[in-house]
Design a protein around this motif. Sequence first.
Motif, PDB file in Angstrom:
ATOM      1  N   LEU A  41       0.724  -1.219  -0.123  1.00 34.01           N
ATOM      2  CA  LEU A  41      -0.040   0.077   0.049  1.00 34.01           C
ATOM      3  C   LEU A  41       0.742   1.011   0.104  1.00 34.01           C
ATOM      4  O   LEU A  41       0.596   2.209  -0.702  1.00 34.01           O
ATOM      5  N   LEU A  42       1.990   1.416   0.670  1.00 30.32           N
ATOM      6  CA  LEU A  42       2.954   2.364   0.692  1.00 30.32           C
ATOM      7  C   LEU A  42       3.486   2.530  -0.399  1.00 30.32           C
ATOM      8  O   LEU A  42       3.781   3.900  -1.152  1.00 30.32           O
ATOM      9  N   TRP A  43       3.680   1.551  -1.180  1.00 33.72           N
ATOM     10  CA  TRP A  43       4.420   1.663  -2.607  1.00 33.72           C
ATOM     11  C   TRP A  43       3.479   2.259  -3.449  1.00 33.72           C
ATOM     12  O   TRP A  43       3.953   2.983  -4.499  1.00 33.72           O
ATOM     13  N   ALA A  44       2.473   1.602  -3.433  1.00 35.38           N
ATOM     14  CA  ALA A  44       1.165   2.333  -4.464  1.00 35.38           C
ATOM     15  C   ALA A  44       1.356   3.839  -4.185  1.00 35.38           C
ATOM     16  O   ALA A  44       0.934   4.475  -5.318  1.00 35.38           O
ATOM     17  N   VAL A  45       1.237   4.249  -2.828  1.00 34.02           N
ATOM     18  CA  VAL A  45       1.156   5.843  -2.979  1.00 34.02           C
ATOM     19  C   VAL A  45       2.633   6.544  -3.278  1.00 34.02           C
ATOM     20  O   VAL A  45       2.740   7.514  -3.903  1.00 34.02           O
ATOM     21  N   GLY A  46       3.746   5.697  -2.957  1.00 34.07           N
ATOM     22  CA  GLY A  46       5.041   6.331  -3.234  1.00 34.07           C
ATOM     23  C   GLY A  46       5.125   6.186  -4.786  1.00 34.07           C
ATOM     24  O   GLY A  46       6.055   7.173  -5.249  1.00 34.07           O
ATOM     25  N   ASP A  47       4.688   5.524  -5.575  1.00 31.10           N
ATOM     26  CA  ASP A  47       4.928   5.287  -7.203  1.00 31.10           C
ATOM     27  C   ASP A  47       3.955   6.326  -7.804  1.00 31.10           C
ATOM     28  O   ASP A  47       4.094   6.565  -8.916  1.00 31.10           O
ATOM     29  N   THR A  48       3.271   7.098  -7.031  1.00 35.12           N
ATOM     30  CA  THR A  48       2.298   8.039  -7.738  1.00 35.12           C
ATOM     31  C   THR A  48       2.752   9.321  -7.830  1.00 35.12           C
ATOM     32  O   THR A  48       3.286   9.921  -6.932  1.00 35.12           O
ATOM     33  N   ALA A  49       2.992   9.750  -9.154  1.00 30.29           N
ATOM     34  CA  ALA A  49       3.380  11.109  -9.411  1.00 30.29           C
ATOM     35  C   ALA A  49       2.587  12.198  -8.797  1.00 30.29           C
ATOM     36  O   ALA A  49       1.325  12.228  -8.595  1.00 30.29           O
ATOM     37  N   VAL A  71       5.194   8.395   4.428  1.00 32.06           N
ATOM     38  CA  VAL A  71       4.710   8.365   3.135  1.00 32.06           C
ATOM     39  C   VAL A  71       5.506   9.212   2.279  1.00 32.06           C
ATOM     40  O   VAL A  71       5.976   9.029   1.054  1.00 32.06           O
ATOM     41  N   SER A  72       5.930  10.563   2.707  1.00 31.21           N
ATOM     42  CA  SER A  72       6.939  11.119   2.049  1.00 31.21           C
ATOM     43  C   SER A  72       8.298  10.499   1.630  1.00 31.21           C
ATOM     44  O   SER A  72       8.788  10.828   0.670  1.00 31.21           O
TER      45      SER A  72
END
Length: 304
Positions: A41-49, A71-72
């Motif tokens: 889930l964290l990586w789904a956020v992290g990979d979002t431009a 998250v940042s």
Amino acid sequence: MQKDSGDPDVTRVREAAAGADWATVRGVLEARPESEDRTELLWAVGDTAGVERWIAGVIEAEPDSALPLLVSGVRHISWGWEARTGARAKDVSREQFDVFHARLRTAERQLYEAAEREPQWTSPWYGLQITGRGLQVGQVTARRRFEATVRRDPHHMGAHQQQLQQVCEKWSGSHEEMHAFARASAFGAPGGTPLGQLVAIAHIEEWLSLDAGPDAAYMRRPEVAASLRQAADHSYRHPDFVRRGAWLQVFNTFAMAFSLAGDRAAARECFQAAEGRVTEFPWYYINGSDPAAAYRKQRSSAGR
């Protein structure tokens, strides 16, 4: 055919991140405790431009909260690798490396701060394993970060995958060290954990390091097939194996490894268990632009 894990929360949190909807992002992440591994889930956020543009405001608005920092930090890791690209080091410019390192240093600062605020969390230390490799902190420091992660979650699949990368030949380790780590981790864990997958990943990594011809010959060695079967027996074939967390990646990884090893029956077993759901890893090693196409091709070859 469905891409990624099939977890509906992944799609939900990615869409919320793209829409700068912090309330939803926070709600999804907080509903998945660290004990259940919220890495994906964290990586789904992290990979979002674009996350880097709005998360700074959240950190300001919630100065005592660890989650916005986490998250940042994860976003800065992904954003850093975007600047570096997946090219070989010799093909990456000095300017690209400067941006890469600056973003990773920001990630390190934020992840350490998140870890201080939430000492039991695994995710900050997992992130620091990745920044450490990019910043070349060395094997001793990298090992300490891995140990910090697994102290909090002994069978954390992502942490073990990162440490396996750390001891790969391409990251100043060796094939021998990589295979030894994979086997010790897989068979040192109780039967039925996803860690058996490490044995398959290690063989795929050695296959990747070889030229065309020798790579296929390596995977077709009888001892490679035997070690894959032994790892499968200790992992997804074990009666204690449970389909949760990284279970889908386990079947995809073994499907690819058995396909390359020429064991069509074992590959079919894994393709059937995956139920048509393909994870990006490890198929992007065969086709970086279309991992699903690599999955389909190998599945067809296996007779599924």
